[in-house]
Design a protein around this motif. Structure first.
Motif, PDB file in Angstrom:
ATOM      1  N   GLY A  51       0.795  -1.214   0.000  1.00 30.70           N
ATOM      2  CA  GLY A  51       0.000   0.000   0.000  1.00 30.70           C
ATOM      3  C   GLY A  51       0.830   1.268   0.000  1.00 30.70           C
ATOM      4  O   GLY A  51       0.290   2.363  -0.194  1.00 30.70           O
ATOM      5  N   GLY A  52       2.121   1.118   0.246  1.00 30.36           N
ATOM      6  CA  GLY A  52       3.002   2.266   0.310  1.00 30.36           C
ATOM      7  C   GLY A  52       3.470   2.725  -1.062  1.00 30.36           C
ATOM      8  O   GLY A  52       3.047   2.211  -2.098  1.00 30.36           O
ATOM      9  N   SER A  53       4.369   3.708  -1.032  1.00 31.96           N
ATOM     10  CA  SER A  53       4.871   4.313  -2.261  1.00 31.96           C
ATOM     11  C   SER A  53       6.384   4.437  -2.235  1.00 31.96           C
ATOM     12  O   SER A  53       6.995   4.516  -1.167  1.00 31.96           O
ATOM     13  CB  SER A  53       4.275   5.722  -2.435  1.00 31.96           C
ATOM     14  OG  SER A  53       2.875   5.676  -2.544  1.00 31.96           O
ATOM     15  N   LEU A  54       6.950   4.437  -3.420  1.00 25.29           N
ATOM     16  CA  LEU A  54       8.366   4.723  -3.620  1.00 25.29           C
ATOM     17  C   LEU A  54       8.512   5.487  -4.918  1.00 25.29           C
ATOM     18  O   LEU A  54       7.704   5.337  -5.840  1.00 25.29           O
ATOM     19  CB  LEU A  54       9.187   3.431  -3.706  1.00 25.29           C
ATOM     20  CG  LEU A  54       9.494   2.653  -2.430  1.00 25.29           C
ATOM     21  CD1 LEU A  54      10.179   1.334  -2.789  1.00 25.29           C
ATOM     22  CD2 LEU A  54      10.351   3.456  -1.480  1.00 25.29           C
ATOM     23  N   MET A  61       5.846   5.029  -7.834  1.00 25.44           N
ATOM     24  CA  MET A  61       5.121   3.780  -7.624  1.00 25.44           C
ATOM     25  C   MET A  61       4.222   3.919  -6.402  1.00 25.44           C
ATOM     26  O   MET A  61       4.717   4.118  -5.290  1.00 25.44           O
ATOM     27  CB  MET A  61       6.107   2.629  -7.426  1.00 25.44           C
ATOM     28  CG  MET A  61       7.122   2.508  -8.561  1.00 25.44           C
ATOM     29  SD  MET A  61       8.161   1.036  -8.419  1.00 25.44           S
ATOM     30  CE  MET A  61       9.031   1.393  -6.909  1.00 25.44           C
ATOM     31  N   ASN A  62       2.942   3.825  -6.622  1.00 25.63           N
ATOM     32  CA  ASN A  62       1.953   3.924  -5.543  1.00 25.63           C
ATOM     33  C   ASN A  62       1.205   2.605  -5.389  1.00 25.63           C
ATOM     34  O   ASN A  62       1.240   1.754  -6.273  1.00 25.63           O
ATOM     35  CB  ASN A  62       0.971   5.053  -5.836  1.00 25.63           C
ATOM     36  CG  ASN A  62       1.628   6.409  -5.929  1.00 25.63           C
ATOM     37  OD1 ASN A  62       2.634   6.673  -5.261  1.00 25.63           O
ATOM     38  ND2 ASN A  62       1.065   7.276  -6.750  1.00 25.63           N
ATOM     39  N   SER A  63       0.535   2.469  -4.275  1.00 24.80           N
ATOM     40  CA  SER A  63      -0.263   1.266  -3.999  1.00 24.80           C
ATOM     41  C   SER A  63       0.547   0.001  -4.260  1.00 24.80           C
ATOM     42  O   SER A  63       0.081  -0.936  -4.903  1.00 24.80           O
ATOM     43  CB  SER A  63      -1.530   1.260  -4.856  1.00 24.80           C
ATOM     44  OG  SER A  63      -2.306   2.408  -4.619  1.00 24.80           O
ATOM     45  N   ASP A  82       5.026  -6.653  -6.591  1.00 25.39           N
ATOM     46  CA  ASP A  82       5.900  -5.651  -7.205  1.00 25.39           C
ATOM     47  C   ASP A  82       7.352  -5.810  -6.760  1.00 25.39           C
ATOM     48  O   ASP A  82       8.231  -5.095  -7.260  1.00 25.39           O
ATOM     49  CB  ASP A  82       5.419  -4.233  -6.846  1.00 25.39           C
ATOM     50  CG  ASP A  82       4.069  -3.909  -7.428  1.00 25.39           C
ATOM     51  OD1 ASP A  82       3.232  -3.342  -6.700  1.00 25.39           O
ATOM     52  OD2 ASP A  82       3.834  -4.225  -8.614  1.00 25.39           O
ATOM     53  N   THR A  83       7.598  -6.709  -5.836  1.00 25.50           N
ATOM     54  CA  THR A  83       8.953  -6.954  -5.368  1.00 25.50           C
ATOM     55  C   THR A  83       9.835  -7.438  -6.501  1.00 25.50           C
ATOM     56  O   THR A  83       9.509  -8.421  -7.179  1.00 25.50           O
ATOM     57  CB  THR A  83       8.948  -7.988  -4.231  1.00 25.50           C
ATOM     58  OG1 THR A  83       8.266  -7.441  -3.102  1.00 25.50           O
ATOM     59  CG2 THR A  83      10.367  -8.363  -3.828  1.00 25.50           C
ATOM     60  N   ALA A  84      10.919  -6.742  -6.736  1.00 24.94           N
ATOM     61  CA  ALA A  84      11.818  -7.069  -7.850  1.00 24.94           C
ATOM     62  C   ALA A  84      13.003  -6.119  -7.819  1.00 24.94           C
ATOM     63  O   ALA A  84      12.997  -5.122  -7.083  1.00 24.94           O
ATOM     64  CB  ALA A  84      11.084  -6.934  -9.185  1.00 24.94           C
TER      65      ALA A  84
END
Length: 131
Positions: A15-18, A83-85, A90-92
């Motif tokens: 749910g976080g963002s980067l 990158m949101n939500s 999405d781990t990569a």
């Protein structure tokens, strides 16, 4: 010698963002369309997003559409991936790549997704999303 250096990866909760950054050196970024790819453990590298040299066209994988946003600042020679939500899938390791502008063959929805289109690659930055 063109070099691409990614930064901004890290560990984030679901749910976080980067925001990833890709700094390009050696040549002005305006010569290149830019792309982001990612590779999860045990999987092939896959297309995430791409942006044309002018920023006028953007493309996204279906899996990230509506959650990720690609942008570029040609004055800073840098490309970004907001990158949101974020989700565990999405781990990569995320890689930045540069594609030469080609007269008569602009970046397209098809060409953007092929690794062979890109001449230069960064070393990648790890993104880990915990559940």
């Amino acid at each position: 010698q063109v070099q691409l250096v990614e930064s901004g990866g890290g560990l984030v909760q679901a749910g976080g963002s980067l925001r990833l950054s890709c700094a390009v050196s050696g040549r002005t970024i305006s010569y290149y369309d830019m792309g982001w790819f990612r590779q999860a453990p045990g999987k092939e590298r896959e297309f995430v997003s791409a942006i044309s040299w002018s920023g006028g066209s953007t493309y996204y994988a279906d899996s990230v559409k509506g959650r990720f946003t690609i942008s570029r600042d040609n004055a800073k020679n840098t490309v970004y991936l907001q990158m949101n939500s974020l989700a565990p899938e999405d781990t990569a390791v995320y890689y930045c790549a540069a594609r030469f502008r080609v007269l008569g063959r602009p970046l397209s929805a098809d060409s953007a997704t092929h690794m062979r289109e890109y001449a230069y690659w960064g070393q990648g930055t790890q993104v880990t999303v915990s559940s």
